[in-house]
Design a protein around this motif. Structure first.
Motif, PDB file in Angstrom:
ATOM      1  N   PRO A 176      35.896   9.862  -9.861  1.00 22.64           N
ATOM      2  CA  PRO A 176      36.525  11.042 -10.254  1.00 22.64           C
ATOM      3  C   PRO A 176      37.966  11.365 -10.196  1.00 22.64           C
ATOM      4  O   PRO A 176      38.509  11.814  -8.886  1.00 22.64           O
ATOM      5  CB  PRO A 176      35.098  12.488  -9.717  1.00 22.64           C
ATOM      6  CG  PRO A 176      34.074  11.170  -8.996  1.00 22.64           C
ATOM      7  CD  PRO A 176      35.240   9.327  -9.011  1.00 22.64           C
ATOM      8  N   THR A 236      36.879  10.074 -13.954  1.00 23.30           N
ATOM      9  CA  THR A 236      35.833  10.551 -15.049  1.00 23.30           C
ATOM     10  C   THR A 236      37.036  11.273 -15.648  1.00 23.30           C
ATOM     11  O   THR A 236      36.382  11.895 -17.067  1.00 23.30           O
ATOM     12  CB  THR A 236      34.767  11.505 -14.162  1.00 23.30           C
ATOM     13  OG1 THR A 236      36.019  12.182 -12.957  1.00 23.30           O
ATOM     14  CG2 THR A 236      33.944  10.155 -13.333  1.00 23.30           C
ATOM     15  N   ASP A 258      31.426   9.911  -5.537  1.00 19.94           N
ATOM     16  CA  ASP A 258      30.876  10.787  -6.247  1.00 19.94           C
ATOM     17  C   ASP A 258      32.061  11.988  -5.648  1.00 19.94           C
ATOM     18  O   ASP A 258      32.374  11.788  -4.849  1.00 19.94           O
ATOM     19  CB  ASP A 258      29.877  11.301  -4.161  1.00 19.94           C
ATOM     20  CG  ASP A 258      28.854  12.734  -4.966  1.00 19.94           C
ATOM     21  OD1 ASP A 258      28.851  13.376  -6.463  1.00 19.94           O
ATOM     22  OD2 ASP A 258      28.501  12.824  -4.373  1.00 19.94           O
ATOM     23  N   SER A 259      32.172  13.163  -6.435  1.00 20.88           N
ATOM     24  CA  SER A 259      33.100  13.803  -7.175  1.00 20.88           C
ATOM     25  C   SER A 259      33.423  14.859  -5.752  1.00 20.88           C
ATOM     26  O   SER A 259      32.351  15.141  -5.903  1.00 20.88           O
ATOM     27  CB  SER A 259      32.791  15.062  -8.375  1.00 20.88           C
ATOM     28  OG  SER A 259      33.399  15.648  -8.438  1.00 20.88           O
ATOM     29  N   ARG A 312      34.693  17.685  -6.683  1.00 16.63           N
ATOM     30  CA  ARG A 312      35.290  19.025  -7.188  1.00 16.63           C
ATOM     31  C   ARG A 312      33.663  19.341  -8.276  1.00 16.63           C
ATOM     32  O   ARG A 312      33.762  20.135  -8.621  1.00 16.63           O
ATOM     33  CB  ARG A 312      36.417  18.419  -8.202  1.00 16.63           C
ATOM     34  CG  ARG A 312      37.627  18.802  -7.618  1.00 16.63           C
ATOM     35  CD  ARG A 312      38.774  18.473  -8.873  1.00 16.63           C
ATOM     36  NE  ARG A 312      38.791  17.332  -9.989  1.00 16.63           N
ATOM     37  CZ  ARG A 312      38.743  16.141  -8.932  1.00 16.63           C
ATOM     38  NH1 ARG A 312      39.725  16.225  -8.055  1.00 16.63           N
ATOM     39  NH2 ARG A 312      38.810  15.172 -10.302  1.00 16.63           N
ATOM     40  N   THR A 336      31.754  17.477  -9.908  1.00 17.48           N
ATOM     41  CA  THR A 336      31.304  17.183 -11.478  1.00 17.48           C
ATOM     42  C   THR A 336      30.107  16.341 -11.464  1.00 17.48           C
ATOM     43  O   THR A 336      30.186  15.133 -10.132  1.00 17.48           O
ATOM     44  CB  THR A 336      32.977  16.329 -12.367  1.00 17.48           C
ATOM     45  OG1 THR A 336      32.771  15.011 -11.435  1.00 17.48           O
ATOM     46  CG2 THR A 336      33.349  16.873 -12.509  1.00 17.48           C
ATOM     47  N   ASN A 378      37.504  17.646 -14.427  1.00 14.49           N
ATOM     48  CA  ASN A 378      36.757  17.847 -13.361  1.00 14.49           C
ATOM     49  C   ASN A 378      35.422  17.577 -14.964  1.00 14.49           C
ATOM     50  O   ASN A 378      34.765  18.313 -14.930  1.00 14.49           O
ATOM     51  CB  ASN A 378      36.686  19.183 -13.201  1.00 14.49           C
ATOM     52  CG  ASN A 378      36.725  20.379 -14.634  1.00 14.49           C
ATOM     53  OD1 ASN A 378      37.430  19.943 -15.816  1.00 14.49           O
ATOM     54  ND2 ASN A 378      37.324  21.993 -13.869  1.00 14.49           N
ATOM     55  N   ASP A 396      32.762  15.766 -16.642  1.00 17.54           N
ATOM     56  CA  ASP A 396      31.268  14.682 -16.397  1.00 17.54           C
ATOM     57  C   ASP A 396      31.145  13.444 -17.033  1.00 17.54           C
ATOM     58  O   ASP A 396      32.165  13.392 -18.099  1.00 17.54           O
ATOM     59  CB  ASP A 396      29.759  15.807 -16.958  1.00 17.54           C
ATOM     60  CG  ASP A 396      29.609  17.016 -15.533  1.00 17.54           C
ATOM     61  OD1 ASP A 396      30.512  17.502 -14.727  1.00 17.54           O
ATOM     62  OD2 ASP A 396      29.283  17.641 -16.630  1.00 17.54           O
TER      63      ASP A 396
END
Length: 162
Positions: free
Chosen positions: A41, A64, A18-19, A21, A23, A45, A47
């Motif tokens: 990620p 990402t 999981d990001s 930031r 995203t 930033n 997706d």
């Protein structure tokens, strides 16, 4: 934020981070993410959006970075790398790991009905148009036209001026 459609199939052995930031990582209906796929990620930033009925096979790595958009009905073979980010390196007075990243070239866009062979590397700014085929072992960094076929050849870099 990770949003996996209830009809998508993601292997328990896939590693989707999981990001921190904010995203988004979105996996569409009937998409399949195989074992040992790594989603990280890093470097931007953008997706990651994986379309419906698209398949990502074992051993692929997706950073990402500045974003990856994968259309519907895309087939991605094993051990491909998606790197929509570029390290800065020009300041010789600073270590490379402290220089950050260069501006985005637009991320990676893969339109519908694309086939990507094994061991392909796709870089920031790549656009793979609808129906194109990328041969195993290719390096892609530019635009590949609709329904074009690019054979893998370590001496020919797709999207680079020859």
């Amino acid at each position: 934020m990770i949003d996996i459609h209830p009809l998508a199939k993601v292997s328990a052995l896939a590693d989707i981070e999981d990001s921190v930031r904010g995203t988004r990582i979105i996996i569409g209906a009937y998409a399949s993410v195989d074992s040992f796929v790594k989603v990280k990620p890093a470097g931007g930033n953008g997706d990651l959006i994986i379309g419906e009925r698209s398949v990502i096979n074992s051993g692929c790595v997706l950073y990402t970075g500045n974003g990856i958009q994968i259309g519907n009905d895309v087939a991605i073979a094993a051990n491909c790398t998606f790197a929509p980010v570029n390290h800065a390196y020009q300041d010789k007075s600073r270590r490379i790991n402290q220089q950050g990243f260069l501006p985005s070239r637009g991320g990676i866009i893969i339109e519908d009905d694309v086939w990507i062979g094994a061991n392909v590397v796709i870089l920031d700014g790549a656009i793979l148009r609808k129906g194109c085929v990328i041969g195993a072992g290719s390096l892609v960094r530019g635009e590949v036209p609709t329904y074009a076929i690019r054979a893998g050849n370590p001496l020919r870099h797709i999207g680079w001026r020859q």
